[in-house]
Design an enzyme around this catalytic site. Sequence first.
Site, PDB file in Angstrom:
ATOM      1  N   LYS A  27      13.345   2.145 -44.651  1.00  0.00           N
ATOM      2  CA  LYS A  27      14.378   1.677 -43.725  1.00  0.00           C
ATOM      3  C   LYS A  27      14.554   0.167 -43.834  1.00  0.00           C
ATOM      4  O   LYS A  27      15.677  -0.326 -43.872  1.00  0.00           O
ATOM      5  CB  LYS A  27      14.039   2.077 -42.286  1.00  0.00           C
ATOM      6  CG  LYS A  27      14.298   3.560 -42.028  1.00  0.00           C
ATOM      7  CD  LYS A  27      13.884   3.975 -40.635  1.00  0.00           C
ATOM      8  CE  LYS A  27      14.013   5.477 -40.448  1.00  0.00           C
ATOM      9  NZ  LYS A  27      13.230   5.975 -39.312  1.00  0.00           N
ATOM     10  N   LYS A  34      22.159  15.677 -52.092  1.00  0.00           N
ATOM     11  CA  LYS A  34      21.617  16.320 -50.892  1.00  0.00           C
ATOM     12  C   LYS A  34      22.570  16.047 -49.715  1.00  0.00           C
ATOM     13  O   LYS A  34      23.013  14.910 -49.537  1.00  0.00           O
ATOM     14  CB  LYS A  34      20.242  15.717 -50.584  1.00  0.00           C
ATOM     15  CG  LYS A  34      19.650  16.138 -49.245  1.00  0.00           C
ATOM     16  CD  LYS A  34      18.390  15.329 -48.952  1.00  0.00           C
ATOM     17  CE  LYS A  34      17.715  15.715 -47.655  1.00  0.00           C
ATOM     18  NZ  LYS A  34      18.321  15.314 -46.421  1.00  0.00           N
ATOM     19  N   LYS A  38      23.603  13.135 -43.226  1.00  0.00           N
ATOM     20  CA  LYS A  38      24.476  12.289 -42.385  1.00  0.00           C
ATOM     21  C   LYS A  38      24.668  10.931 -43.040  1.00  0.00           C
ATOM     22  O   LYS A  38      25.741  10.373 -43.015  1.00  0.00           O
ATOM     23  CB  LYS A  38      23.795  12.002 -41.031  1.00  0.00           C
ATOM     24  CG  LYS A  38      23.656  13.143 -40.111  1.00  0.00           C
ATOM     25  CD  LYS A  38      23.171  12.650 -38.752  1.00  0.00           C
ATOM     26  CE  LYS A  38      21.666  12.393 -38.685  1.00  0.00           C
ATOM     27  NZ  LYS A  38      20.839  13.591 -38.686  1.00  0.00           N
TER      28      LYS A  38
HETATM   29  P1  ADP Z   1      19.954  13.864 -42.279  1.00  0.00           P
HETATM   30  O1  ADP Z   1      19.493  13.711 -43.701  1.00  0.00           O
HETATM   31  O2  ADP Z   1      21.334  14.403 -42.193  1.00  0.00           O
HETATM   32  O3  ADP Z   1      19.767  12.596 -41.451  1.00  0.00           O
HETATM   33  P2  ADP Z   1      17.649  14.772 -40.844  1.00  0.00           P
HETATM   34  O4  ADP Z   1      16.765  13.853 -41.627  1.00  0.00           O
HETATM   35  O5  ADP Z   1      17.939  14.443 -39.398  1.00  0.00           O
HETATM   36  O6  ADP Z   1      19.038  14.964 -41.627  1.00  0.00           O
HETATM   37  O7  ADP Z   1      17.068  16.235 -40.957  1.00  0.00           O
HETATM   38  C1  ADP Z   1      16.816  17.106 -39.891  1.00  0.00           C
HETATM   39  C2  ADP Z   1      16.232  18.383 -40.467  1.00  0.00           C
HETATM   40  O8  ADP Z   1      17.191  19.037 -41.355  1.00  0.00           O
HETATM   41  C3  ADP Z   1      14.987  18.157 -41.322  1.00  0.00           C
HETATM   42  O9  ADP Z   1      14.060  19.189 -41.049  1.00  0.00           O
HETATM   43  C4  ADP Z   1      15.473  18.247 -42.759  1.00  0.00           C
HETATM   44  O10 ADP Z   1      14.459  18.716 -43.626  1.00  0.00           O
HETATM   45  C5  ADP Z   1      16.636  19.240 -42.659  1.00  0.00           C
HETATM   46  N1  ADP Z   1      17.661  18.900 -43.666  1.00  0.00           N
HETATM   47  C6  ADP Z   1      18.463  17.812 -43.654  1.00  0.00           C
HETATM   48  N2  ADP Z   1      19.317  17.808 -44.710  1.00  0.00           N
HETATM   49  C7  ADP Z   1      19.042  18.936 -45.431  1.00  0.00           C
HETATM   50  C8  ADP Z   1      19.600  19.515 -46.643  1.00  0.00           C
HETATM   51  N3  ADP Z   1      20.602  18.932 -47.315  1.00  0.00           N
HETATM   52  N4  ADP Z   1      19.064  20.674 -47.084  1.00  0.00           N
HETATM   53  C9  ADP Z   1      18.056  21.283 -46.402  1.00  0.00           C
HETATM   54  N5  ADP Z   1      17.505  20.791 -45.266  1.00  0.00           N
HETATM   55  C10 ADP Z   1      17.978  19.642 -44.765  1.00  0.00           C
END
Ligand code: ADP
Length: 321
Positions: A110, A189, A192
């Site tokens: 970060k 991947k 957000k």
């Molecule tokens: P983001 O990457 O959108 O910020 P988060 O880090 O908040 O998402 O992830 C929340 C949950 O969703 C975690 O358990 C993460 O492993 C799962 N997750 C996020 N993006 C994916 C993806 N593209 N494929 C599978 N699981 C995901």
Amino acid sequence: MRVLSGIQASGDLHIGNYFGSIKQMVEAQKTSDTFMFIANYHAMTSVQDGKRLSYLTMQCATDFLALGIDPNKSTFWVQSDVKEVLELYWILSSFTPMGLLERAHSYKDKTAKGIASNHSLLSYPVLMAADMLLFGAEVVPVGKDQIQHVEIARDIAIKFNNLYGDILTIPEFRVQEDVQTVPGIDGQKMSKSYGNIVNVFGEEKKQLKVIKKIVTENVAMEEPKEFANCNVYNMAKLFLEGDNLKALQNRYKAGGEGHGHFKIYLAEVMWEYFKDFREKREYFAANQGEVREILASGADKARAIAMPIVEKIRTATGIRY
Ligand code: ADP
Ligand code: TRP
């Protein structure tokens, strides 16, 4: 077995979140004692607009209830409703070497990305440890990026127990190895932070507009097409099984249809898949008072589990005098 996980309410839910995490949590409710909370204190490290944070917290609660978190099976609450977590956070801080926090990947990533290095960003894992240890979590399902945070919680808990006796339960992480990474509309991947998401709950026309932007290979309409590496197919297969999946594969192999047709099909199957969830969501969105009641009784349930642990900690540390 007590399974606990937290979710930051920091943006709209996407289909990667659903298939990568929420669906598993909903499944776990059938067999385990599940604890799930909305990590709104943690979300403050990235959302510093008060109105937006409170909006996102309610939105997250509404979405999770719609997607199958069942307050009769799970303990479901908002982190800030059980304030003892902040007390434990402070107590644990005295057992957390600075080096452990400075070495954390998530902190380093970060700050490397230019996010200002403030105290909450550094001490994020200590609050996360308090989240787990306050409720005696045994298993913590997390994405790969969060494993180190569970290891930090274990280190802190072991240090604490060495000094004060066997008070804290040492949590273990669980990573879902078989869960595939859901691709975003650009093929990376879905996340957000990459601006490539397909929302779980979006408006139908907007969803189709987003799906139409999915990056695909340039192949003439009449030609057969590869499905295995196609972003549209890799999203569609999340929603399809058996004969329906086979039928889509055959349409790719047969040629005569363009990716545009597959995109329209993806939009349709996705819309259908979330239909019941959408109806439930509409119900909860229209009954926010009920959502608040569910969260309040979830917080009561969570507090009832936490208090005996808090009492032991206060006595052992001498905070109770
Ligand atoms: P983001 O990457 O959108 O910020 P988060 O880090 O908040 O998402 O992830 C929340 C949950 O969703 C975690 O358990 C993460 O492993 C799962 N997750 C996020 N993006 C994916 C993806 N593209 N494929 C599978 N699981 C995901
Ligand atoms: N940091 C986690 C994430 O970003 C969310 C979280 C906060 C959490 N506290 C937790 C997850 C305790 C598991 C256990 O995904």
